[in-house]
Design a protein around this motif. Sequence first.
Motif, PDB file in Angstrom:
ATOM      1  N   GLU A   1       0.876  -1.170   0.000  1.00 46.70           N
ATOM      2  CA  GLU A   1       0.000   0.000   0.000  1.00 46.70           C
ATOM      3  C   GLU A   1       0.907   1.211   0.000  1.00 46.70           C
ATOM      4  O   GLU A   1       1.732   1.391   0.905  1.00 46.70           O
ATOM      5  N   LEU A   2       0.778   2.050  -1.026  1.00 50.56           N
ATOM      6  CA  LEU A   2       1.644   3.211  -1.191  1.00 50.56           C
ATOM      7  C   LEU A   2       0.812   4.477  -1.192  1.00 50.56           C
ATOM      8  O   LEU A   2      -0.232   4.541  -1.859  1.00 50.56           O
ATOM      9  N   THR A   3       1.245   5.482  -0.450  1.00 51.25           N
ATOM     10  CA  THR A   3       0.545   6.768  -0.441  1.00 51.25           C
ATOM     11  C   THR A   3       1.243   7.717  -1.395  1.00 51.25           C
ATOM     12  O   THR A   3       2.445   7.590  -1.668  1.00 51.25           O
ATOM     13  N   VAL A   4       0.475   8.674  -1.891  1.00 47.69           N
ATOM     14  CA  VAL A   4       1.004   9.618  -2.864  1.00 47.69           C
ATOM     15  C   VAL A   4       2.110  10.455  -2.221  1.00 47.69           C
ATOM     16  O   VAL A   4       2.055  10.777  -1.027  1.00 47.69           O
ATOM     17  N   THR A   5       3.110  10.779  -3.013  1.00 49.66           N
ATOM     18  CA  THR A   5       4.190  11.648  -2.566  1.00 49.66           C
ATOM     19  C   THR A   5       3.631  13.051  -2.396  1.00 49.66           C
ATOM     20  O   THR A   5       2.918  13.544  -3.272  1.00 49.66           O
ATOM     21  N   ASP A   6       3.929  13.660  -1.275  1.00 50.76           N
ATOM     22  CA  ASP A   6       3.450  15.013  -0.994  1.00 50.76           C
ATOM     23  C   ASP A   6       3.969  15.966  -2.068  1.00 50.76           C
ATOM     24  O   ASP A   6       5.172  16.065  -2.291  1.00 50.76           O
ATOM     25  N   ALA A   7       3.059  16.671  -2.725  1.00 47.66           N
ATOM     26  CA  ALA A   7       3.433  17.573  -3.815  1.00 47.66           C
ATOM     27  C   ALA A   7       4.302  18.730  -3.332  1.00 47.66           C
ATOM     28  O   ALA A   7       5.036  19.320  -4.113  1.00 47.66           O
TER      29      ALA A   7
END
Length: 178
Positions: free
Chosen positions: A103-109
């Motif tokens: 489970e991977l979360t989006v990289t903070d922009a």
Amino acid sequence: NAGTEADVYISVYGERGDTGSRQLLRSQKSKKFLKGQTDIFTVEAVHLGRLYKIIIGHNGLGSGNGWFLDKVVIKDPITDLDYTFLCHRWLDQGQDDGNIARELTVTDASTFPGRQELELKRKETWAAEKWKFQKGNTIQFYNRLTHGFIRLRPGRGVDALGDKKDKYGKVFFRWMYA
């Protein structure tokens, strides 16, 4: 052996729902999921809004099913935004923590993605090299200029007078030139 022949699945999650589990079938490459290769897939779905996580994994079947995944980038064709999900880990029952799904979360922009990738690589390198710094180990480096060894000994500092013929030098010398 960083590629896989297993069937790979992805679920994409956004503020308006998720895609459900989708098998990644047709890459723009003739053979998919090879070591060092970037594969590109089209996944059709309703617009999910801003994306926040993915679950990606494989079924563990087939020979050579272990897979090292660097990252996943999803391009939203409606908003023209790219969402980066950094992994930099194994999906393999015999490597890392044994999981074949992540489970991977989006990289903070707001964070420079290259910096996050660099930090992940630094942590991975440290994990692979930390055995050298365990209590009681002696580390030696060969200096090509002086043709001698520099030895780091636990609790005794640095010894730049290491000799190839001592018990540590022989081991290091064979390893260096094997």
